[in-house]
Motif scaffolding. Structure first.
Motif, short mmCIF file in Angstrom:
data_model
loop_
_atom_site.label_atom_id
_atom_site.label_comp_id
_atom_site.label_asym_id
_atom_site.label_seq_id
_atom_site.Cartn_x
_atom_site.Cartn_y
_atom_site.Cartn_z
N ILE A 134 -71.34 -7.41 26.76
CA ILE A 134 -72.47 -6.60 25.91
C ILE A 134 -72.77 -7.52 24.62
O ILE A 134 -73.88 -7.60 24.28
CB ILE A 134 -71.96 -5.28 25.51
CG1 ILE A 134 -72.10 -4.37 26.88
CG2 ILE A 134 -72.87 -4.73 24.49
CD1 ILE A 134 -73.42 -4.12 27.38
N SER A 135 -71.59 -8.18 24.21
CA SER A 135 -72.07 -9.01 22.72
C SER A 135 -73.02 -10.17 22.95
O SER A 135 -74.03 -10.52 22.29
CB SER A 135 -70.89 -9.54 22.32
OG SER A 135 -69.92 -8.30 21.95
N GLY A 163 -78.58 -12.84 23.35
CA GLY A 163 -79.74 -13.30 24.08
C GLY A 163 -80.75 -12.49 23.70
O GLY A 163 -82.01 -13.04 23.27
N ALA A 164 -80.77 -11.00 23.33
CA ALA A 164 -82.01 -10.38 22.62
C ALA A 164 -82.20 -10.53 21.31
O ALA A 164 -83.42 -10.76 21.08
CB ALA A 164 -81.40 -8.89 22.89
N ALA A 209 -72.81 -15.02 15.83
CA ALA A 209 -72.41 -14.05 16.89
C ALA A 209 -72.20 -15.18 18.19
O ALA A 209 -71.18 -14.72 18.90
CB ALA A 209 -73.36 -13.20 17.32
N ARG A 210 -72.85 -16.11 18.47
CA ARG A 210 -72.80 -16.65 19.50
C ARG A 210 -71.41 -17.59 19.71
O ARG A 210 -70.67 -17.49 20.62
CB ARG A 210 -74.05 -17.72 19.93
CG ARG A 210 -73.74 -18.74 20.93
CD ARG A 210 -75.03 -19.62 21.16
NE ARG A 210 -76.03 -19.27 21.86
CZ ARG A 210 -76.30 -19.38 22.94
NH1 ARG A 210 -75.54 -19.98 23.78
NH2 ARG A 210 -77.70 -18.94 23.66
N LYS A 262 -68.23 -7.31 19.64
CA LYS A 262 -69.03 -6.34 20.01
C LYS A 262 -69.65 -5.78 18.76
O LYS A 262 -70.90 -5.29 18.91
CB LYS A 262 -68.22 -5.33 20.96
CG LYS A 262 -69.15 -4.31 21.76
CD LYS A 262 -69.55 -3.34 20.96
CE LYS A 262 -70.62 -2.28 21.86
NZ LYS A 262 -71.00 -1.22 20.99
N MET A 263 -68.67 -5.36 17.83
CA MET A 263 -69.26 -4.90 16.58
C MET A 263 -70.20 -5.63 15.82
O MET A 263 -71.35 -5.13 15.51
CB MET A 263 -68.06 -4.36 15.59
CG MET A 263 -68.49 -4.04 14.36
SD MET A 263 -67.14 -3.58 13.02
CE MET A 263 -66.93 -5.17 12.54
N TYR A 264 -69.97 -6.89 15.78
CA TYR A 264 -70.80 -7.76 14.89
C TYR A 264 -72.04 -8.04 15.78
O TYR A 264 -73.31 -7.98 15.04
CB TYR A 264 -70.01 -9.21 14.57
CG TYR A 264 -70.83 -10.14 13.76
CD1 TYR A 264 -71.09 -9.78 12.52
CD2 TYR A 264 -71.64 -11.15 14.38
CE1 TYR A 264 -71.84 -10.71 11.74
CE2 TYR A 264 -72.52 -11.91 13.60
CZ TYR A 264 -72.79 -11.90 12.15
OH TYR A 264 -73.46 -12.46 11.46
#
Length: 387
Positions: A249-250, A255-256, A298-299, A323-325
């Motif tokens: 999900i992260s 990607g989004a 994040a990546r 996931k949080m970040y």
């Protein structure tokens, strides 16, 4: 089993072309009709996307965690509904069977899940049990070599099209926490299993959720994931799949965010105010720079944590950090993208309006931001006390 570098590069290149040529052009249609066209679902099957994380011996691609997040970076750059379609087959709908399932369960379900012939659904959340999953009330009463399940599950993704459900139910009524819960494989069409009305959601049109209602549903004890010997062990199975799901999900969030940044930059370079493109305005540049920096951070977090997971390290805390970040990050990026578009960003003709609503869910499902915070802090305290 990891792919060799050439094969992985070919797969990611093919996926990128598929996203750009087939999925992105159909985003508006899917949102308008609240459905993915069957022909496009078939193309997704043919791409192998339903079985990315399922082992090759069962017909999947067998991607490692590092490879899966690379694929999720690409898939995340189109509407999240497409990822949602294949997500449960690759994640919580299959990983429990992969990790703890019996040989018979693996042979029966994994090939069909990998091909997309079957759609999996994960039925844990209830009207009064979400983040506090240990408080679930769905019961499983022993009756000979069967269990009789009763209860209601809520907001269950892909339930309306699912062929098989992983249902969590309390098999030991004497316990109030998670220790008395078992995970059952329940096939659609089983007598007593029915579905509620489709939920009307803020976003992610085309990805469907609804209640799953269990009324005296008889399930063989052999359908407990791992067999009868794993009665009351359902949450242990669930915990084993969380790290992978959080990293996946992260990566979708990244990607989004990258898609939103690309769209916002293109608009800023085209839109002119005060005699020049708004991309030349420093406050617009600040929003673009902040977004690019946060997405890059994040990546990097996700790639490093995925590598460590593949190497066998315990990454539970770091996966929760990712996931949080990442989920919070993509929300900020979406907000800036709308702001850069100005009034146009509030109009449905631009994708940023839809993404703004779609990405809001990432901070809630697969563990809310607040649950990730609690988990991270508790792990920090535990580790410090043990040092």
């Amino acid at each position: 089993m990891a792919l060799d570098s050439d094969t992985l590069a070919q797969f990611l290149d093919a996926l990128d072309r598929f996203v750009k040529e087939r999925l992105i052009p159909n985003e508006a249609l899917v949102a308008e009709e609240d459905a993915i066209p069957p022909a496009l679902v078939q193309e997704i099957r043919e791409m192998g996307l339903f079985g990315m994380s399922i082992p090759e011996e069962y017909g999947g691609l067998g991607l490692s965690m590092s490879e899966e997040v690379q694929a999720a970076f690409v898939l995340g750059q189109t509407s999240p509904v497409f990822r949602s379609l294949v997500g449960t087959n690759n994640g919580i709908g299959s990983q429990g069977i992969i990790i703890d399932g019996t040989a018979e369960q693996k042979a029966k379900y994994l090939p069909a899940l990998a091909s997309g012939e079957m759609i999996a659904s994960f039925a844990l959340t209830e009207p009064d049990a979400g983040s506090d999953a240990g408080s679930l009330r769905t019961t499983a009463r022993r009756d000979g070599d069967h269990f009789v399940l009763n209860g209601t599950k809520r907001y269950i993704t892909n339930a309306s099209r699912a062929d098989v459900f992983t249902v969590f139910a309390r098999t030991n009524p004497e316990t109030k926490g998670s220790s008395g819960v078992s995970a059952f494989i329940v096939e659609a069409g089983t007598q007593g299993l029915s579905l509620g009305q489709p939920d009307k959601k803020m976003g992610q049109k085309g990805s469907h959720t609804c209640d799953v209602i269990l009324e005296d549903v008889r399930v063989p004890a052999a359908n407990i994931i791992g067999g009868p010997a794993r009665e009351n062990q359902g949450f242990k199975t669930a915990m084993k799949v969380l790290d992978r799901g959080r990293l996946h999900i992260s990566a979708v969030c990244v990607g989004a965010a990258e898609r939103l940044i690309r769209d916002a930059l293109a608009y800023a370079m085209e839109r002119r105010q005060f005699g020049e493109p708004i991309a030349e305005k420093q406050l617009i540049q600040a929003m673009l720079a902040d977004s690019r920096t946060e997405a890059f951070a994040a990546r990097c977090m996700i790639e490093e944590t995925a590598r460590r997971k593949d190497a066998g390290a315990n990454v539970s805390t770091d996966a929760a950090c990712c996931k949080m970040y990442a989920s919070e990050m993509v929300g900020r990026v979406a907000d800036r993208a709308v702001q850069i578009h100005g009034g146009a960003g509030y109009m449905a003709e631009y994708a940023v309006e839809r993404f703004y609503r779609d990405v809001r869910l990432f901070r809630i499902y697969e563990g809310t931001t607040q649950i990730q915070q609690v988990l991270i802090a508790r792990n920090m305290i535990r580790d410090a006390a043990a040092a």
